[in-house]
Structures are given as C-alpha cells and as structure tokens.
Design an enzyme around this catalytic site. Sequence first.
Site, PDB file in Angstrom:
ATOM      1  N   LYS A 233     -17.558 -18.928   2.443  1.00  0.00           N
ATOM      2  CA  LYS A 233     -18.947 -18.994   2.763  1.00  0.00           C
ATOM      3  C   LYS A 233     -19.607 -18.203   1.789  1.00  0.00           C
ATOM      4  O   LYS A 233     -19.265 -17.307   1.161  1.00  0.00           O
ATOM      5  CB  LYS A 233     -19.173 -18.241   3.960  1.00  0.00           C
ATOM      6  CG  LYS A 233     -18.642 -19.160   5.354  1.00  0.00           C
ATOM      7  CD  LYS A 233     -19.268 -18.418   6.519  1.00  0.00           C
ATOM      8  CE  LYS A 233     -18.930 -19.077   7.909  1.00  0.00           C
ATOM      9  NZ  LYS A 233     -19.362 -18.452   8.961  1.00  0.00           N
TER      10      LYS A 233
ATOM     11  N   GLY B 197      -9.831  -9.727  -0.101  1.00  0.00           N
ATOM     12  CA  GLY B 197      -9.388 -10.686   0.985  1.00  0.00           C
ATOM     13  C   GLY B 197      -8.314 -11.213   0.839  1.00  0.00           C
ATOM     14  O   GLY B 197      -7.213 -10.586   0.753  1.00  0.00           O
TER      15      GLY B 197
ATOM     16  N   ARG C 181       0.748  -1.166  -0.108  1.00  0.00           N
ATOM     17  CA  ARG C 181       0.239  -0.008  -0.023  1.00  0.00           C
ATOM     18  C   ARG C 181       0.927   1.247   0.034  1.00  0.00           C
ATOM     19  O   ARG C 181       0.585   2.200  -0.618  1.00  0.00           O
ATOM     20  CB  ARG C 181      -0.922  -0.135   1.340  1.00  0.00           C
ATOM     21  CG  ARG C 181      -2.021  -0.787   1.096  1.00  0.00           C
ATOM     22  CD  ARG C 181      -2.990  -0.715   2.074  1.00  0.00           C
ATOM     23  NE  ARG C 181      -4.492  -1.384   1.836  1.00  0.00           N
ATOM     24  CZ  ARG C 181      -5.523  -1.846   2.587  1.00  0.00           C
ATOM     25  NH1 ARG C 181      -5.387  -1.366   3.711  1.00  0.00           N
ATOM     26  NH2 ARG C 181      -6.412  -2.747   2.170  1.00  0.00           N
TER      27      ARG C 181
ATOM     28  N   GLY D 200     -11.957  -5.186   1.364  1.00  0.00           N
ATOM     29  CA  GLY D 200     -13.509  -4.701   1.471  1.00  0.00           C
ATOM     30  C   GLY D 200     -14.043  -4.198   0.403  1.00  0.00           C
ATOM     31  O   GLY D 200     -15.201  -4.391  -0.156  1.00  0.00           O
TER      32      GLY D 200
HETATM   33  C1  3PG Z   1      -8.731  -2.354   4.441  1.00  0.00           C
HETATM   34  O1  3PG Z   1      -7.804  -2.306   5.047  1.00  0.00           O
HETATM   35  O2  3PG Z   1      -9.622  -2.888   3.970  1.00  0.00           O
HETATM   36  C2  3PG Z   1      -9.243  -0.605   4.705  1.00  0.00           C
HETATM   37  O3  3PG Z   1      -8.218   0.048   5.003  1.00  0.00           O
HETATM   38  C3  3PG Z   1     -10.352  -0.344   5.460  1.00  0.00           C
HETATM   39  O4  3PG Z   1     -10.148  -0.766   6.899  1.00  0.00           O
HETATM   40  P1  3PG Z   1     -11.457  -1.111   7.752  1.00  0.00           P
HETATM   41  O5  3PG Z   1     -11.960  -2.288   7.409  1.00  0.00           O
HETATM   42  O6  3PG Z   1     -10.743  -0.884   9.269  1.00  0.00           O
HETATM   43  O7  3PG Z   1     -12.289   0.063   7.555  1.00  0.00           O
END
Ligand code: 3PG
Length: 402
Positions: free
Chosen positions: A195, A352, A34, A375
């Site tokens: 899942k 993921g 990142r 996410g």
């Molecule tokens: C991640 O790592 O997916 C993002 O930085 C978001 O983090 P969070 O799920 O804690 O909002």
Amino acid sequence: FKTLDTLDAAGRKILLRADLNVPVRDGHITDLTRIERLAPTIRELADKGGRVIVVSHFDRPKGKRVPEMSLAPIAAALGKTLGRPVAFADDCIGPVAEAAVAALKDGDVLVLENTRFHAGEEKNDPELSKALAALADDYVNDAFSAAHRAHASTEGVARFLPSFAGRLMEAELNALAIALENPVHPVGAIVGGAKISTKLDLIGNLLDKVDVLIVGGAMANTFLAAKGINVGKSLQEADMHDTARAIMARAAERGCEIVLPVDAVTATEFRADPPTRTVPVDAIPADSMVLDAGPETVRLLTQKVIGLKTLVWNGPLGAFELHPFDTATNELAAEVARRTQAGQLTSVAGGGDTVSALRHAGVADQMSYTSTAGGAFLEWLEGKTLPGIQALSELSERILPL
Ligand code: 3PG
C-alpha cells in the site's frame, strides 16, 4: 552519542537493552539473526569484565504476565549462541531481579524477564525506568529495532544512567548514514509493499534524498492505475490515485526519477504455481491480477541499478512467498548482491518483509548491510527522529538522580 569505546566496563553493572523480540513458531525460534547480531556487544562487555544485565521486550503481552511470552527460552538460545552460561530472572525489576543482579560476578550475563509484563514499559513510566536504572551503573542500548518506541527501557531509562550505543546500534546507524545522510550519488531506493497509504511519509522523504525511486509490489499497481492503466483485478488503492499523481509530479520537480514496472506476471488466482500470463502493463487482462514484475522490468531495473552507487531496499517486487512470483525479486536481488560484492554498489536493506525476501533469494548476507529492524527502519526512512536514539545522544548528557 557515546559508544562502547568509551565505556570502561570492568566491574560495572551494565543494563543492556537488546531486542530479543525474535520470530517464534510452535515454541521454536525460527530466525536467530537478532540474537546473533547482538552477541558481539555482550561478548565485548563480558570480556572486559562487565556484569551484563540484558533487558528486552518480547511480543505484545500488554502489561500482563503471559507465560508464552516469557523470555526464558530466548535467554537459553542466547546462551547457546554465546557459548557461555546465561542466567535468567523471572522479573525485570523488584526483589527477584535485584537478587539475580547481586549474584553476578565480573563477566557474567543475566537476562531479565520481558519488560512488557509491566504496563509501565509502554507508558514510559518513570518509576519503571528508575527501577531498571537502579539495577545498574551504565546503560547500553543495542536495540535499534525498538528505538522507534519511547518506552521505559528504550527511552526513559537513558535519563537516569550514563548511556552508550552498543555495537549493533552503532552498525545500524552507520549503515543508514552511509545510505541516506551522506551517500555517494547516484542514490536509488527500491520501495515495494502492498500500500502507498502506509508508505506516504517514507516516499515523501525519499523523493528529497534519492535520484531514482524504483516502485515495486502492489504499490506499483496504484501508480500505474493513476496513470490511466487498467490493472485488472490487481490489488491497488483506488482512493490513492490523486496522491500517486501528486507524488509523480513532485518527483519530476525534484529531479527524482520514479521507475514503474513495464511488464507483469499475472494470474487469475492468488496461489502457488497457477497458470500465468506475462504481459506489458498496458495489456493486463481484466480478469487477472499482477503478482510479480515481468522480465522486461527486471532488465530495466538491472540497468537502473548498474547506474547507482548507493541503494536502499525496502519491500519485495512481487508476491515472493508464492512461487513463481518470487522471480523478479530474486533476480534483482542477485544483481544487487553481485554489484555489492564487486565493490560497485553500497546496498542497505531492511524493514518489514525485505530481509525475508532477500534471505529467500539467498543473498541477505551479500548486501553491504542488512538491518535487523522492521518498523524502526521504516520510521528512519521516513526521516523521523527515533526516541531511543535521541535519548542516547541528548538525555544522557544530563543524568537525573534516581
Ligand atoms: C520489532 O520487532 O519491530 C521490534 O521488536 C518492535 O516490536 P513492536 O512493534 O512490538 O514494538
């Protein structure tokens, strides 16, 4: 939305929303991706004479000042990656932040402390957005991976400043558009993971968009069981059989081919290098669990991939963290990488465990695009509007007074 092409950065104070939420174990950053992917945006803004003020969340301190969740060590790592000095202020708003911003000269880079130390961040409190906006002249969002959060620094702040997408944000959105908005057909998706219940929206959206849906991981067990196959002690969701059957029926109506494993590597224990048996899926021993797709499945999936022009990959095919259950994922990943490198396939991977599985396979950098998002990538695959992106394109058209 506007990009850095239209931002005249010279002499401007630029609030740059980054995602410095990097994996840390025992105080050490275990993956710099990142940071490395963010670096070009910072270099470009600083080289144009901008005063770059980086904000980010890190972990989930829930509105409290948690020392282990300070961005200070990550700011130091950013400085190392950039090869230039990076200042740090131990609050993202208030007198400390204001003094640090006032000390900036053209081309300087400053990192402000974790935005989630303030409860207003996750509440998308306009007071926090305004306080952040007051530090700068322009807002650049380069945090695609946090764009699914409607937080003060990802969404709210775009109401108060001219807003732009950074280079990483631009690259992520372009890759996703190439993969699913306007792809070259045939389009395939590999969806793995444990899942079905967590990926219902994602599968529903993909059924409308892809020609071939390859289902892997434990999720495939649920589909097999729904077809009446005995999956032994495998991880599966017994209460999702009707749902799985409905998905298969819908796919058939829409002309989307769902591809399930035809053989499996099984074991009686979930550990590295146990005794294994490779069997057709209709002969899974009652005392065993499926831990990877078998060689026939890899051959079948390879044939499917050869027929594709575009591929979206989310989720491994097996329990790739444990040898030898990384085999199917590794072999298919190698094929996807070969075809991508040969210019025969556009491949976009993310979400993921996917990137760690591809990195484990040694080919993460041989996809057409590997997303930095977890996410946010999943929500995008679900067809959801991401608030951080909507804010860039809509809110910045009508900037509110501070
Ligand atoms: C991640 O790592 O997916 C993002 O930085 C978001 O983090 P969070 O799920 O804690 O909002």
